[in-house]
Design an enzyme around this catalytic site. Structure first.
Site, PDB file in Angstrom:
ATOM      1  N   LYS A   7       1.146  -1.257   0.031  1.00  0.00           N
ATOM      2  CA  LYS A   7       0.060  -0.221   0.011  1.00  0.00           C
ATOM      3  C   LYS A   7       1.125   1.198  -0.199  1.00  0.00           C
ATOM      4  O   LYS A   7       1.856   1.553   0.839  1.00  0.00           O
ATOM      5  CB  LYS A   7      -0.887  -0.098   1.197  1.00  0.00           C
ATOM      6  CG  LYS A   7      -1.597   1.393   1.632  1.00  0.00           C
ATOM      7  CD  LYS A   7      -2.768   1.521   0.846  1.00  0.00           C
ATOM      8  CE  LYS A   7      -3.604   2.772   1.406  1.00  0.00           C
ATOM      9  NZ  LYS A   7      -5.132   3.052   0.752  1.00  0.00           N
ATOM     10  N   ASP A 101     -10.133   5.223   5.940  1.00  0.00           N
ATOM     11  CA  ASP A 101     -10.496   4.846   4.477  1.00  0.00           C
ATOM     12  C   ASP A 101     -11.652   3.963   4.490  1.00  0.00           C
ATOM     13  O   ASP A 101     -11.492   2.936   3.657  1.00  0.00           O
ATOM     14  CB  ASP A 101      -9.188   4.612   3.804  1.00  0.00           C
ATOM     15  CG  ASP A 101      -9.667   4.856   2.376  1.00  0.00           C
ATOM     16  OD1 ASP A 101     -10.556   5.332   1.937  1.00  0.00           O
ATOM     17  OD2 ASP A 101      -8.766   4.213   1.528  1.00  0.00           O
TER      18      ASP A 101
END
Length: 231
Positions: A7, A101
């Protein structure tokens, strides 16, 4: 290190030293976190101005893919999803972490239960997607109650196939699940649960019996007493 998923954080939110330091601090905390509802972080690093962390590979569809296929889920499945994700968010929040998120594509539907992945930490830019809480869109910084609001939007979509503004809850959704969603989706932070534990309590606690139900129960008890006396 074996196979993993990397990520990479947006350079726009790690462009200054303070943001990068916050990323490393939060990502290292995430790496130490162990919870069955959170995909494990294996490593944290920075290269050429890009901050990244590596995740264990989990072979499972995400919730977005599932909803694209079936549109909406039965309320029983959504309730189990809520319990699992509230437990996971509670574990993260207890360490001082905010996911930042929460959205369907960051929820993996593994065989053993849903898993949160792709933590944005507190660095997801405002307006990144339609699941963000009002204060995150306004301030550009998430707090634990922001995660709860985003989860409320995810759960509503899982039940209806649409967002709260456009798609009302269908008939048959039980009162305790409606109560949870109403609280999570409150615009003001102070009107939401103060923690994931409090939100979970809204879901697991059933409302007390109403006056009519209490009256019927009392009448049945009296009839039983009279029958026993007459026997």
């Amino acid at each position: 290190m074996g196979p993993c998923v990397v990520k990479v954080m947006s350079s726009s939110v790690t462009a200054n030293a303070e943001a990068r330091a916050r990323f490393h601090r939060e990502a290292e905390t995430l790496r130490s976190l162990r919870h069955p509802g959170i995909v494990r972080v294996l490593a944290v690093g920075e290269e050429r101005g890009h901050c990244w962390y590596a995740l264990e590979p989990v072979v499972a569809p995400d919730l977005e893919t599932r909803l694209d296929r079936v549109n909406a889920l039965p309320f029983q499945e959504v309730e189990q999803l809520a319990l699992r994700l509230l437990d996971a968010l509670g574990a993260a929040h207890d360490t001082g972490l905010v996911h930042g998120d929460v959205r369907p594509q960051n929820i993996l539907l593994a065989k053993d239960g849903a898993m949160l992945t792709n933590f944005g930490l507190s660095l997801v830019p405002p307006g990144a997607h339609g699941y963000q809480a009002p204060e995150q869109r306004q301030w550009g910084r998430a707090v634990p109650q922001s995660d709860l609001h985003a989860l409320g939007r995810v759960l509503h979509e899982a039940l209806t196939g649409g967002m709260p503004e456009a798609q009302p809850l269908p008939q048959g959704v039980p009162r305790h699940l409606r109560r949870l969603l109403k609280s999570l989706l409150s615009e003001a932070i102070q009107d939401r649960p103060d923690s994931a534990i409090s939100a979970r309590r809204l879901l697991t606690q059933r409302a007390p019996l109403g006056p009519l139900a209490v009256g019927i129960a009392a009448l049945l008890a009296m009839l039983m007493f009279l029958l026993l006396r007459a026997a």
